[in-house]
Scaffold this motif. Structure first.
Motif, PDB file in Angstrom:
ATOM      1  N   UNK A   1     -61.423 151.803  11.236  1.00 32.32           N
ATOM      2  CA  UNK A   1     -61.138 151.406  12.419  1.00 32.32           C
ATOM      3  C   UNK A   1     -60.296 150.227  12.540  1.00 32.32           C
ATOM      4  N   UNK A   2     -59.374 149.963  11.744  1.00 32.81           N
ATOM      5  CA  UNK A   2     -58.756 148.808  11.738  1.00 32.81           C
ATOM      6  C   UNK A   2     -57.582 149.034  12.780  1.00 32.81           C
ATOM      7  N   UNK A   3     -57.073 150.252  13.181  1.00 28.70           N
ATOM      8  CA  UNK A   3     -55.951 150.509  14.297  1.00 28.70           C
ATOM      9  C   UNK A   3     -56.745 150.486  15.546  1.00 28.70           C
ATOM     10  N   UNK A   4     -58.099 150.554  15.586  1.00 24.31           N
ATOM     11  CA  UNK A   4     -58.849 150.477  16.751  1.00 24.31           C
ATOM     12  C   UNK A   4     -58.688 148.911  17.447  1.00 24.31           C
ATOM     13  N   UNK A   5     -59.854 148.288  16.550  1.00 23.42           N
ATOM     14  CA  UNK A   5     -59.672 146.915  16.658  1.00 23.42           C
ATOM     15  C   UNK A   5     -59.029 145.963  15.630  1.00 23.42           C
ATOM     16  N   UNK A   6     -57.950 145.320  16.079  1.00 22.72           N
ATOM     17  CA  UNK A   6     -57.253 144.615  14.836  1.00 22.72           C
ATOM     18  C   UNK A   6     -58.271 143.560  14.182  1.00 22.72           C
ATOM     19  N   UNK A   7     -59.212 143.027  14.700  1.00 18.97           N
ATOM     20  CA  UNK A   7     -59.991 142.202  13.872  1.00 18.97           C
ATOM     21  C   UNK A   7     -60.691 143.155  12.577  1.00 18.97           C
ATOM     22  N   UNK A   8     -60.786 144.468  12.810  1.00 19.35           N
ATOM     23  CA  UNK A   8     -61.426 145.201  11.734  1.00 19.35           C
ATOM     24  C   UNK A   8     -60.420 145.076  10.388  1.00 19.35           C
ATOM     25  N   UNK A   9     -59.119 144.433  10.381  1.00 16.52           N
ATOM     26  CA  UNK A   9     -58.352 144.447   9.275  1.00 16.52           C
ATOM     27  C   UNK A   9     -58.877 143.652   8.144  1.00 16.52           C
ATOM     28  N   UNK A  10     -59.250 142.315   8.440  1.00 15.69           N
ATOM     29  CA  UNK A  10     -59.566 141.585   7.528  1.00 15.69           C
ATOM     30  C   UNK A  10     -61.008 141.897   7.123  1.00 15.69           C
ATOM     31  N   UNK A  11     -61.952 142.233   8.196  1.00 19.86           N
ATOM     32  CA  UNK A  11     -63.313 142.594   7.823  1.00 19.86           C
ATOM     33  C   UNK A  11     -63.504 143.754   7.059  1.00 19.86           C
ATOM     34  N   UNK A  12     -62.700 144.825   7.077  1.00 17.33           N
ATOM     35  CA  UNK A  12     -62.578 145.858   6.274  1.00 17.33           C
ATOM     36  C   UNK A  12     -62.272 145.279   4.956  1.00 17.33           C
ATOM     37  N   UNK A  13     -61.135 144.531   4.794  1.00 15.95           N
ATOM     38  CA  UNK A  13     -60.601 144.233   3.459  1.00 15.95           C
ATOM     39  C   UNK A  13     -61.946 143.187   2.637  1.00 15.95           C
ATOM     40  N   UNK A  14     -62.714 142.801   3.654  1.00 18.75           N
ATOM     41  CA  UNK A  14     -63.792 142.014   2.701  1.00 18.75           C
ATOM     42  C   UNK A  14     -64.746 142.672   2.374  1.00 18.75           C
ATOM     43  N   UNK A  15     -65.230 143.675   3.108  1.00 20.35           N
ATOM     44  CA  UNK A  15     -66.266 144.810   2.797  1.00 20.35           C
ATOM     45  C   UNK A  15     -65.707 145.489   1.527  1.00 20.35           C
ATOM     46  N   UNK A  16     -64.625 146.072   1.459  1.00 23.48           N
ATOM     47  CA  UNK A  16     -63.982 146.569   0.347  1.00 23.48           C
ATOM     48  C   UNK A  16     -64.027 145.648  -0.902  1.00 23.48           C
ATOM     49  N   UNK A  17     -63.637 144.676  -0.615  1.00 24.28           N
ATOM     50  CA  UNK A  17     -63.585 143.616  -1.645  1.00 24.28           C
ATOM     51  C   UNK A  17     -64.955 143.316  -2.436  1.00 24.28           C
TER      52      UNK A  17
END
Lengths: 166, 156
Positions: free
Chosen positions: B97-113
């Motif tokens: 959902x990174x393109x839906x809410x830009x906040x999700x960019x780093x949050x998804x990277x953290x969850x992936x990491x």
């Protein structure tokens, strides 16, 4: 041997050894690499501030490792940072010294068991001269460690071997 | 709007998708392949207007599944919503959902990491906290601390 133990009353003459005066000059102008890794850095800054004033020991924080004599590792050394700390240490000119400040950089501190990402002691990557215990150590403890380091520099000899430098 | 009303509203809009309502902790469980469309809908719907992703968390459920939890807030309407996605640990793919809410960019990277789910469609899915050459995902329940990292001993 003290610097002023052979003082003449007139003519501004002081007798000392070359080593004595060089070491005295060096230990009174140990320049420090200015970087902090965690909460210990706050105490390190407090040591630099007016109340404790570590600059009266001739400490000058420098932004480049090339200009530094001492690296204070103040805080938790993560494995990611450990490679950088090692690189910075290698960039310092000799003779160089390392002060390990606080439990984290001494031995891993509270992260010793479950910190998958924490180096359990900075002495696993660089040689440490002085360990300052505490979590975090008070500025007075850092000053005490600094004076221990000065004692070490005072005993440095250009000709004698095993004089304790890294 | 309350969670149940939002759920009824969304099931009317997405009848085929298989949305589920979790009464226990009020949240809507969304299939991994539908989270992007549902997110776009709850953001742009006039009745919902969830314009603020407060937090995106990765979870290891310790039963062979991983979860992603989305906490949403609507600034204009003042209501909140929790979405949840559950993916199998051996194939942890879901839509980004990174393109839906830009906040999700780093949050998804953290969850992936840290937990290791893969967000399909993320434009820059790299590790964010651990070094790039780190192996494994440390917040998985079955994670084993490595003996060495780049020649440095890790255990005490």
């Amino acid at each position: 041997m003290g610097l002023l133990d052979k003082q003449f009353d007139d003519g501004n003459i002081v007798l000392t050894s070359v080593e004595g005066v060089l070491n005295w000059a060096r230990l009174c102008s140990l320049w420090q690499m200015s970087f902090g890794l965690a909460c210990c850095a706050i105490e390190m800054m407090a040591a630099s501030a007016s109340h404790n004033d570590i600059m009266r020991f001739g400490v000058l924080p420098r932004p480049s490792p090339r200009q530094c004599d001492v690296m204070i590792v103040a805080g938790t050394v993560t494995l990611k940072m450990a490679t950088r700390v090692k690189r910075l240490y290698e960039q310092m000119a000799e003779p160089r010294y390392v002060v390990s400040m606080g439990s984290c950089s001494n031995c891993g501190g509270p992260y010793w068991e479950h910190g998958y990402h924490v180096l359990k002691g900075v002495d696993r990557v660089v040689p440490v001269d002085v360990y300052v215990p505490g979590c975090p150590p008070r500025p007075e403890a850092l000053l005490e460690g600094w004076m221990r380091l000065q004692e070490k520099v005072r005993d440095f000899s250009l000709v004698k071997k095993n004089n304790g430098t890294a | 709007m309350e969670h149940k009303e939002i759920f009824d509203h969304l099931t009317a809009l997405f009848p085929e998708t298989g949305l589920e309502f979790d009464e226990d902790v009020p949240c809507i469980v969304v299939p991994p392949a539908a989270i992007r469309d549902v997110s776009l809908q709850v953001r742009d719907d006039e009745m919902l207007q969830f314009d603020f992703l407060m937090c995106l968390s990765g979870v290891d459920n310790a039963d062979g599944t991983l979860g992603v939890v989305y906490h949403l807030h609507s600034v204009p309407l003042g209501h909140k919503l929790t979405l949840k996605v559950i993916v199998p640990a051996d194939n942890p793919h879901l839509q980004s959902v990174e393109r839906v809410w830009r906040t999700a960019d780093w949050h998804e990277r953290e969850a992936y990491d840290l937990v290791g789910m893969v967000f399909d469609g993320h434009r820059d899915l790299r590790r964010i906290l651990n070094p790039y050459d780190w192996e494994g995902h440390p917040l998985r329940k079955d994670y084993e601390v490595p003996e060495f990292y780049n020649g440095m001993k890790v255990p005490y």
